[in-house]
Structure formats: C-alpha cells, structure tokens
Scaffold this active site. Structure first.
Site, PDB file in Angstrom:
ATOM      1  CG  HIS A  75      -3.754  -3.632   3.197  1.00 27.62           C
ATOM      2  ND1 HIS A  75      -2.775  -3.134   4.025  1.00 27.62           N
ATOM      3  CD2 HIS A  75      -4.363  -2.559   2.650  1.00 27.62           C
ATOM      4  CE1 HIS A  75      -2.793  -1.814   3.992  1.00 27.62           C
ATOM      5  NE2 HIS A  75      -3.749  -1.439   3.155  1.00 27.62           N
ATOM      6  CB  CYS A  83      -0.990  -0.034   1.159  1.00 25.39           C
ATOM      7  SG  CYS A  83      -2.397   1.083   0.917  1.00 25.39           S
ATOM      8  CD  GLU A  89      -1.458  -6.091   5.577  1.00 27.70           C
ATOM      9  OE1 GLU A  89      -1.616  -4.895   5.835  1.00 27.70           O
ATOM     10  OE2 GLU A  89      -1.058  -6.513   4.460  1.00 27.70           O
TER      11      GLU A  89
END
Length: 506
Positions: free
Chosen positions: A166, A78, A168
C-alpha cells in the site's frame, strides 16, 4: 481539468489514495469499481484500490477492465494488482499466513519508471491475506520482498503496473514517490489542482448556476459549513442567508462566540437558541441512537420553521465534503456510513441542493478557507460531532450534566491552546461518565462524577492514536477541573487508539 479515476473495491484506504493524488496537485475522482466513465475525455490514468474480498471468491468484484487497460496508464494496488493478474491469466491464492506490516523491497527490474528515485531495500507496508503465485502471461516481476515474490510487476507492452503493498499509507516510506512517478511522470499530470484554482472556478460556477436566486445554508460552527458559507458569500453576497441553531449541546459560550465570528465575516446569519426545546425532548433518554434521532428531528423542525420565513429561497446549501459522499455510497450492497448531510435532508423542503465543497477532502477545505482569508482558529477548529455534547454525555442528558461537561471541556481545550498543543492534535474533548466515585475534598468524603479526557492525533480520522500530552500539562488540567468544576472529583485520560476504539465514545 485532468483527472485520475480511482476505482473503489471497498478498501478502508481508498480515500487515502485520493488524498495522496490530490496532494500531487492532481484532481481525482473515486468511483465504485463498476462505474468507470469511459466517455470522460479528461481522464489521464486509473488506479484500482484494495478490497477486503478475495479475487477468486464467488462474491469478488471483477469488473470488465477493457474500457481502460491498454487505453490509459493503470496502477493496481493490493486487490487491484491481484485483479489484474487473475483477469489476464495469472494465479492468486491464499497466503500461508496473513502478510501484514512492514517489508523491504528487492528490485528485480531496476528500470521500471514506477520506482524511479527509490532507495535500495525501501520499506513498504503489506496488508493482505492472498498473494499472487503466478503472473499473467506478458507481465514480469519488478520487485520482491522476503515473503512476497511478486510484490510489484508490470506489463511487457502496456502501461500497466501492480503492487501488492500500500503506497498510500505513511508506513510505505517512499509511497508518495511511487504515486508521484505514476500520476505526474507516467500519466503526465500538469498539476493544475490547487485551492486557489478551485476557488476561482467554483465562484464562477456558483455565479452561473445560482444567478439571482436566494440560498439558505445551515451553519454548525464547524470548518466545512463555515467555509461553504464564506465561499457562497463570495459568489452571491447577501442573497445567502445562514441559519445557526443552538441545540444547547455546544461547547461553553460557543453559540455567542461563533455568531461573533460570523458577524466579523459579514455573513447574513440568523441565530436561533432552541436549547430548551432540545433539552426538554432529550430528558430521560439514554440510548445513543435515540438521542441522535431526537436531535436530528428537532433540528429539521427548527430549521424548517426559520427557513419558511425567508421568502424566495430556491436553494439549500450544505457543507458536504467528498468523504461524506464516498462513505454514504453503496459499494458492497451496504451503506458504509449514513452521513447527516447526505442522508438526512428533510423531504418536505422543496429546495434545490447546493454543495460547493462536494469534491474536497478535509485538508483541502482548510486550504480553501485560508485562501478565502478566514481566521486560522475557524479553519483549524477541531472536528465536533453534530449532536454535540449529547454523544459525550453517556446516559441521559440534563442541564446540570451539560453544565459540568461544558466547564470540563473548556478547561481542557484552553489548556491545549495555552500550551501550544491544540494545532498538533486532531480532535480533543471530554466525556462525562454515568458513574460516580468516592473522593476526599477538604477532609470530607465526596461522591461525585468521573470525567474522561480524550485527545487524538490523526491525518484523516480513519485511524488515530491517543495524544501523548506532557504530564505537567495533564496534572495542571486535572487539578483545574477538580478544583473549579463543581460535581467532578475524578479525571481520567483515554489511552486507546482507533482501531479498535473510535474517537467518540457514542
């Protein structure tokens, strides 16, 4: 030991990146964006986190990237991806609309090692207000979405990748695969980080560091301090003395139950029942922060008094874990969160600090607890606030209110255990409201207290959803509370998630 460096630019999900890397059996260290340790020979790769800032803004975090770009594999996530583009000649601009939510990848370069094993149209999660509108020279696009042209890119000549989504978060369905591709395949992790390896090396380090010194540890009954105590006992035996202070705001029978658990673990524990002191000092106090300060002050005074009786102690041990230190770090000029283990040490105590769990995330603490042979009910105990029921009694605190809430909480928690729900829930408890309501019991009008039950599911407490407890269970719990807890005639259930609500009410 090999490590991945994660440079933190202030994202709310930076810790989550760290947890994902640790889940891959790889040690990682989260550092401020401008604190890259160039002389660390154990580094095998670098990840740049997201950020709430815009890379082109005057207050943006724009560190020198030359200490690691071209020397280690680098992954920008990001803001980190936008920083790479902005630094090397690309262009980042505000999006026409905020790009937030699910999206699907279309691959332009199917040979990129970062996306090995990815399915066609793999779902990812976007969360940004800016977007890359031109890549830097020497970089090419790897994947796009319907609204983001440069959703993923890489360098033509260097091991550098950027993604504007993202990986994660769980909503990026193959995010773990992407991080595995980077950490294990690209960076070459040997996956040496395990609970057992941590236990072996930490016990050896504690023996070497502490020698024959005596150590004092403040126990709370929670998993962090309990695991720290058992770990230290493994290293130094009876030279560890633990102090467990009852501030009168624990769960029902918790003081006695926890002391019995510690006795079974052969820990040297001093139990101090100071409940009368705490409750007396809290009388008439309603403001939440003032309640916390009174409890903190009294705890230090009681702890200091008991610790002064232990002759020859040179160390103060704490159950501080890695998120405590990250949250207390000054990244943006403001402390993200002042944690009691990090910012609340009594200045007058001239003891050296020992924090054996300071590199672990919560799930890793639990894994170490199991490796130490601790009972599951201690290792998987729900988080419980340091001030205890003081922050679950809204308004002033009285012994009668504590009694009511302890009884309500006890019925609720026992029901969760009996119905096999306790281990599926991250945190649960009851809140006593500063209101009364009209009711009817035995054909008579009542005017008594209302309580709220709160139960949430979560993986890390950064976000949380209210737990969908079966209606028959909730009906039975409500009936048990109203029929058996004198002073309560109404039971509510909190169906708000975090965000916007917090898990605790105060």
């Amino acid at each position: 030991m090999q490590k991945i460096i994660i440079l933190d630019f202030g994202s709310q999900t930076t810790q989550l990146i760290g947890r994902r890397v640790r889940e891959l059996g790889t040690f990682c260290e989260i550092l401020p964006y401008n604190a890259f340790p160039a002389d660390d020979k154990e580094i095998i790769g670098v990840i740049l986190s997201g950020s709430p800032l815009s890379v082109y803004a005057s207050d943006a975090f724009r560190p020198d990237l030359s200490p690691f770009v071209g020397k280690y594999p680098v992954l920008g996530i990001c803001y980190g991806a936008q920083l790479l583009s902005h630094t090397y000649g690309g262009k980042v601009e505000p999006s026409g609309t905020r790009e937030y939510g699910r999206a699907n990848l279309s691959f332009i370069d199917g040979s990129s090692p970062l996306f090995n094993g990815f399915e066609k149209n793999s779902q990812v999660w976007m969360s940004h207000g800016d977007t890359i509108t031109r890549l830097a020279p020497g970089y090419h696009v790897v994947a796009s979405t319907d609204t983001v042209q440069y959703a993923a890119f890489q360098s033509d000549t260097l091991p550098v990748w950027g993604v504007q989504f993202h990986p994660e978060v769980v909503h990026s369905l193959q995010g773990k695969q992407l991080l595995k591709n980077f950490v294990v395949d690209i960076c070459g992790s040997k996956k040496e980080w395990t609970a057992d390896s941590f236990l072996e090396t930490t016990v050896a380090e504690l023996k070497r560091e502490l020698g024959d010194d005596r150590v004092i540890l403040g126990l709370s009954g929670g998993v962090d301090s309990s695991v720290a105590a058992v770990l230290l006992h493994r290293a130094i035996g009876d030279r560890l003395t633990c102090i467990f202070v009852n501030h009168g705001l624990l769960r029902k029978n918790e003081y006695e139950d926890v002391l019995e658990d510690y006795k079974k673990l052969n820990l040297n524990v001093i139990g101090v029942d100071a409940s009368e002191t705490f409750l007396s000092d809290l009388a008439g106090v309603s403001e939440p922060e003032q309640k916390r300060k009174i409890i903190g002050r009294d705890f230090i005074e009681v702890f200091n008094y008991e610790a002064s009786k232990i002759k020859g102690a040179k160390w103060l041990a704490q159950g501080t874990i890695y998120p405590d230190r990250i949250e207390s770090r000054n990244i943006t000029g403001k402390v993200i969160k002042s944690h009691h283990n990090v910012g609340g040490l009594p200045k007058e105590m001239k003891l050296k600090l020992c924090e054996p769990l300071k590199w672990l995330f919560k799930d890793e603490v639990r894994a170490v607890g199991l490796s130490l042979g601790m009972p599951k009910h201690m290792v998987f105990r729900h988080p419980f606030p340091g001030p205890g029921l003081a922050v679950r009694i809204l308004g002033d605190i009285t012994p009668e209110k504590v009694r009511i809430l302890q009884d309500v909480d006890d019925i609720f928690i026992k029901a969760l255990r009996e119905n096999g729900l306790y281990d599926k829930i991250w945190q649960a408890g009851a809140i006593l409201l500063p209101v009364k309501s009209v009711g009817v019991m035995g054909d008579e009008r009542t005017y008594e207290n209302a309580v709220v039950l709160r139960a949430v599911t979560s993986s890390d407490a950064m976000t949380a959803d209210w737990a969908d407890i079966p209606v028959p269970v909730m009906r039975a719990v409500s009936n048990d509370i109203i029929n058996n807890v004198k002073g309560v005639n109404r039971v509510c259930y909190d169906v708000s998630s975090k965000p916007p609500a917090t898990i605790e009410w105060e």
